[in-house]
Design an enzyme around this catalytic site. Structure first.
Site, short mmCIF file in Angstrom:
data_model
loop_
_atom_site.label_atom_id
_atom_site.label_comp_id
_atom_site.label_asym_id
_atom_site.label_seq_id
_atom_site.Cartn_x
_atom_site.Cartn_y
_atom_site.Cartn_z
N CYS A 15 -10.07 10.20 8.46
CA CYS A 15 -8.74 9.75 8.04
C CYS A 15 -7.64 10.57 8.72
O CYS A 15 -7.66 11.80 8.69
CB CYS A 15 -8.65 9.89 6.53
SG CYS A 15 -6.99 9.66 5.90
N SER B 166 -6.72 3.66 -5.96
CA SER B 166 -7.91 3.91 -5.15
C SER B 166 -8.10 5.42 -5.00
O SER B 166 -7.22 6.11 -4.52
CB SER B 166 -7.73 3.27 -3.78
OG SER B 166 -8.82 3.59 -2.97
N CYS C 154 -11.00 14.11 4.32
CA CYS C 154 -11.93 13.11 4.84
C CYS C 154 -11.86 13.10 6.37
O CYS C 154 -10.77 12.99 6.94
CB CYS C 154 -11.59 11.73 4.29
SG CYS C 154 -11.49 11.72 2.48
N CYS D 188 -5.87 0.99 7.31
CA CYS D 188 -6.45 2.01 6.45
C CYS D 188 -6.87 3.24 7.25
O CYS D 188 -7.53 3.12 8.27
CB CYS D 188 -7.71 1.46 5.78
SG CYS D 188 -7.34 0.53 4.32
N CYS E 195 -2.16 15.17 2.46
CA CYS E 195 -3.24 14.99 1.48
C CYS E 195 -3.97 16.31 1.28
O CYS E 195 -4.14 17.08 2.21
CB CYS E 195 -4.23 13.93 1.97
SG CYS E 195 -5.45 13.52 0.69
N GLU F 189 -4.15 11.57 -2.33
CA GLU F 189 -5.16 11.22 -3.33
C GLU F 189 -4.41 11.03 -4.66
O GLU F 189 -3.93 12.01 -5.26
CB GLU F 189 -6.20 12.35 -3.41
CG GLU F 189 -7.08 12.35 -4.64
CD GLU F 189 -7.79 11.01 -4.90
OE1 GLU F 189 -8.54 10.54 -4.05
OE2 GLU F 189 -7.56 10.43 -5.99
N CYS G 34 0.88 -1.17 0.00
CA CYS G 34 0.00 0.00 0.00
C CYS G 34 0.92 1.22 0.00
O CYS G 34 1.68 1.42 0.95
CB CYS G 34 -0.88 -0.04 1.24
SG CYS G 34 -1.89 1.44 1.43
S1 SF4 Z 1 -8.94 9.04 2.89
FE1 SF4 Z 1 -7.42 9.32 1.25
S2 SF4 Z 1 -8.21 11.12 0.12
FE2 SF4 Z 1 -9.25 11.14 2.12
S3 SF4 Z 1 -7.94 12.47 3.39
FE3 SF4 Z 1 -7.27 10.32 3.71
S4 SF4 Z 1 -5.54 10.07 2.28
FE4 SF4 Z 1 -6.72 11.87 1.61
#
Ligand code: SF4
Length: 346
Positions: free
Chosen positions: A121, A197, A118, A339, A114, A166, A107
């Site tokens: 996250c 992804s 989100c 994740c 980022c 992303e 991964c």
């Molecule tokens: S889930 Fe992915 S796109 Fe969303 S803030 Fe976290 S690293 Fe960024």
């Protein structure tokens, strides 16, 4: 880092060949150096033992090799490995090796921090500092492949772009890295074993479809209701579900590839029948797989994993509608490698 010197790995093979011709040497020398850089993974010009000392010194005067360095490697009790990777400018990203009985998956990160936000996250709390270069992405894969061989006695089998960042916000570099990973001059991996992804950037999904890429697409969906999705993934206000769905229809029309949706079910957020019905409605236009992912709490308590009953309702309703469902157990939680947990805490 020496700012005046260029990273030699930013050069294509042809550019490297041209460089040697301009220096009065043979173009073939470019092939040799290129092989050292990509197939043999040389970290310095001194490593290039079949190149004359004079030529190595000349290369040293013109270029640097900005190789990544694995600063810290943590091993989970379940075999998962997390690397904290130092870049040439001292920024850090993380990448993870996830072994199962049938495969070992890398991964990898595509950005430092980022640009999206989100709410669930940990990476979103880090400001986006910069995009990773193709070679920085490639190097993460090579490091994990080496660890897979060393600790699990088998080469890396799969790659997911699901680490920090992303990937579609760093589209060109991600595609260049994939080119290198899949080429015979790089790792020679099949693109079918690679999944990009995305949180859903419609314009870029369409672009990928138009370019007829050969790797797989996964979408972190988490809700098929705009209000709910915007509350947990605020950029959904800019890229609403209607646009995302349209881009996915385009993807399927062009590639005929199944679409995977990553989906976490949270208590009190997306665990009702209305949420399930919206998901079915959203994805039934094309062959789809929904990965129900176990949630890994980050430090605050806003998000809690939904009950087993809620997950079971998702599974039975999706299956009744002929949508493939898998439940993905979390890995490497004890080392914050699961994740949504990547946040440079090491
Ligand atoms: S889930 Fe992915 S796109 Fe969303 S803030 Fe976290 S690293 Fe960024």
């Amino acid at each position: 880092m020496d700012k005046k010197k260029k990273d030699v790995r930013a050069l294509t093979k042809d550019q490297l060949r041209d460089f040697f011709v301009k220096q009065g040497d043979k173009a073939f020398r470019g092939n040799q150096v290129y092989e050292w850089l990509w197939q043999k993974g040389a970290h310095s010009f001194e490593d290039m033992t079949n190149i004359s000392l004079e030529t190595r010194q000349m290369l040293q005067e013109h270029f640097v090799i900005n190789h990544i360095r694995v600063d810290q490697m943590q091993r989970s009790e379940d075999g998962t490995i997390k690397n904290a990777v130092r870049l040439h400018d001292d920024l850090i990203v993380e990448s993870v090796l996830i072994p199962t009985s049938t495969r070992t998956t890398a991964c990898v990160s595509s950005q430092v921090g980022c640009s999206l936000d989100c709410k669930f996250c940990a990476t979103s709390r880090l400001k986006r500092m910069r995009n990773l270069n193709p070679d920085e992405i490639y190097d993460q894969v090579v490091a994990i492949d080496n660890e897979s061989r060393l600790y699990h006695n088998r080469p890396l089998s799969n790659i997911v772009f699901m680490g920090m960042g992303e990937p579609l916000m760093n589209y060109n570099n991600v595609l260049k890295a994939i080119d290198k990973i899949t080429s015979d001059e790089g790792l020679g991996m099949s693109p079918k074993r690679i999944t990009v992804s995305t949180s859903g950037v419609p314009k870029m999904i369409k672009k990928m479809a138009d370019e007829e890429v050969k790797f797989n697409l996964a979408v972190s969906l988490h809700s098929a209701i705009d209000e709910v999705r915007t509350s947990i993934m605020p950029f959904n206000a800019t890229f609403p579900l209607k646009d995302l769905r349209e881009s996915l229809e385009h993807w399927y029309a062009k590639t005929k590839k199944r679409i995977t949706y990553e989906y976490v079910v949270w208590d009190g957020i997306n665990d009702t029948d209305k949420d399930i019905d919206a998901l079915i409605e959203f994805c039934k236009f094309a062959p789809s797989k929904v990965n129900l992912i176990e949630y890994n709490p980050i430090d605050d308590g806003d998000f809690q994993q939904a009950s087993n009953e809620s997950i079971d309702r998702y599974i039975s309703k999706l299956e009744a509608n002929h949508i493939t469902v898998t439940v993905r157990r979390s890995r490497g939680k004890d080392i914050d490698a699961a994740c949504g947990q990547l946040a440079n805490k090491t």
